[in-house]
Design a protein around this motif. Structure first.
Motif, mmCIF file in Angstrom:
data_model
loop_
_atom_site.group_PDB
_atom_site.id
_atom_site.type_symbol
_atom_site.label_atom_id
_atom_site.label_comp_id
_atom_site.label_asym_id
_atom_site.label_seq_id
_atom_site.Cartn_x
_atom_site.Cartn_y
_atom_site.Cartn_z
ATOM 1 N N ARG A 17 0.845 -1.212 0.000
ATOM 2 C CA ARG A 17 0.000 0.000 0.000
ATOM 3 C C ARG A 17 0.873 1.252 0.000
ATOM 4 N NH1 ARG A 17 -3.561 -2.435 3.478
ATOM 5 N NH2 ARG A 17 -2.522 -1.582 5.316
ATOM 6 N N GLU A 18 1.886 1.234 0.849
ATOM 7 C CA GLU A 18 2.793 2.384 0.964
ATOM 8 C C GLU A 18 3.550 2.593 -0.354
ATOM 9 O OE1 GLU A 18 3.294 5.388 3.161
ATOM 10 O OE2 GLU A 18 2.503 3.692 4.283
ATOM 11 N N LYS A 19 3.968 1.479 -0.963
ATOM 12 C CA LYS A 19 4.687 1.548 -2.245
ATOM 13 C C LYS A 19 3.791 2.124 -3.350
ATOM 14 C CE LYS A 19 7.200 -1.923 -4.121
ATOM 15 N NZ LYS A 19 8.602 -1.834 -4.500
ATOM 16 N N ALA A 20 2.515 1.737 -3.328
ATOM 17 C CA ALA A 20 1.581 2.224 -4.343
ATOM 18 C C ALA A 20 1.384 3.738 -4.189
ATOM 19 C CB ALA A 20 0.246 1.496 -4.210
ATOM 20 N N LEU A 21 1.404 4.208 -2.945
ATOM 21 C CA LEU A 21 1.237 5.644 -2.689
ATOM 22 C C LEU A 21 2.459 6.443 -3.123
ATOM 23 C CD1 LEU A 21 -0.305 5.681 0.917
ATOM 24 C CD2 LEU A 21 -1.396 6.533 -1.185
ATOM 25 N N ARG A 22 3.652 5.801 -2.980
ATOM 26 C CA ARG A 22 4.914 6.529 -3.280
ATOM 27 C C ARG A 22 5.819 5.626 -4.117
ATOM 28 N NH1 ARG A 22 3.639 9.417 1.131
ATOM 29 N NH2 ARG A 22 2.704 8.124 2.723
ATOM 30 N N PRO A 23 5.493 5.471 -5.398
ATOM 31 C CA PRO A 23 6.269 4.534 -6.230
ATOM 32 C C PRO A 23 7.749 4.894 -6.339
ATOM 33 C CG PRO A 23 4.560 5.692 -7.508
ATOM 34 C CD PRO A 23 4.396 6.122 -6.103
ATOM 35 N N GLU A 24 8.076 6.156 -6.105
ATOM 36 C CA GLU A 24 9.485 6.591 -6.219
ATOM 37 C C GLU A 24 10.299 6.208 -4.982
ATOM 38 O OE1 GLU A 24 6.966 8.368 -5.295
ATOM 39 O OE2 GLU A 24 7.666 9.558 -3.605
#
Ligand code: 13P
Ligand code: SF4
Length: 304
Positions: free
Chosen positions: A185-192
């Protein structure tokens, strides 16, 4: 007393007692601020081993103070809190080790430094998350009984396919509670953002990592990285050093606040009382200390 008064008194008592203060990155910010040395388990063990002072005050959990005492039998080692202990350190027994030794030949017992003195005394070599991989690779034995952390053991095994591993079922409840879905979920919010993972995390979290390493490893990685956002999968105390060194970078922790209650038991007032009253002293039985020292010295020999 107020915070500033505690700080002043601690500094005064430190000189008076000829003491050195060591703190782990998971302890409270105030302790990291006042300590002479802050670091991961391996670095702190090295500093403790080389300390010139007569008294070592360890702001960390029991196994850290024990390791300092094992390496410095003639010094006074103090723990500011006598209850702060790592639950994982107790997740294997000497009987289990003896049994596995009986059942297997060509076996090395490798114990994570997060273990009791009694377990170190039964082991061939200690490791920390900073050196486990390199040390295990250099061992001549073909079989490894890795205790107590199944997750660090699994991570090491994945990188050393030439050896056969026997695992124990210990774990760190803080790192085990980090959920794959929450990281995704966190990765999807901040792909960079780069994902930084401590190897005490389960393998499904390690598999999502851009970097896997000890607390110091994570701190060093961030310092060198071109990225400016990081999803950090470890205990929240590391944020103090990360923010101090990288005020313009962004750090995101996964799920509910990951706080090790044992590390957080240590406070400025307890550190002050430890120096004032010379408590709580780490005392070890000599035969056990000596046997445990061999495993710790083997680590320093192989890692330094
Ligand atoms: P390191 O600081 O060695 O990475 O250890 C993490 C830990 O859980 C200490 O209890
Ligand atoms: Fe033990 Fe985990 Fe706390 Fe470290 S963070 S002291 S491994 S419970």
């Amino acid at each position: 007393m107020k915070r500033e008064e505690y700080i002043q008194e601690i500094k005064r008592l430190k000189k008076e007692r000829d003491a050195i203060i060591l703190a782990h990155y998971y302890t409270d910010n105030d302790l990291q601020e006042i300590a002479d040395y802050v670091g991961d388990s391996y670095y702190l063990s090295k500093v403790a081993r080389e300390a010139k002072e007569q008294v070592i005050v360890f702001c960390g959990v029991k196994f850290m103070g024990e390791s300092a005492k094992i390496l410095n039998p003639h010094k006074t080692v103090l723990l500011p809190d006598d209850v702060a202990d790592c639950p994982m350190a107790h997740m294997v027994t000497p009987q289990q080790i003896k049994q596995v030794r009986q059942e297997h030949e060509d076996l090395a017992v490798v114990c994570y430094i997060n273990s009791t003195a009694q377990i170190k005394a039964e082991s061939d070599v200690c490791v920390t998350s900073a050196n486990a991989l390199n040390i295990v690779k250099t061992l001549k034995q073909s079989k490894i009984f890795f205790v107590p952390d199944q997750h660090l053991g699994t991570y090491v095994a994945s990188k050393v396919p030439e050896k056969e591993f026997i695992f124990n079922d210990g774990y760190c409840h803080i790192h085990r509670s980090i959920q794959k879905e929450a990281v995704l979920r966190e990765k999807a919010l901040r792909p960079e953002a780069q994902v930084l993972v401590h190897p005490e995390c389960p393998s499904e979290i390690v598999d999502l990592a851009d970097y896997v390493g000890s607390t110091t490893g994570i701190i060093d990685y961030v310092a060198k990285s071109q990225a400016d956002s990081f999803i950090v999968c470890t205990e929240i105390g590391i944020l103090y050093e990360l923010k101090k060194n990288n005020p313009n970078k962004n750090f995101y922790f996964v799920g509910e606040k990951k706080e090790c209650a044992d590390m957080k038991r240590i406070t400025l007032s307890k550190l002050y009382e430890a120096l004032r009253d010379m408590k709580y002293e780490v005392v070890l039985e000599e035969a056990e200390r000596k046997a445990a020292e061999e495993a710790l010295l083997a680590m320093h020999r192989l890692a330094d």
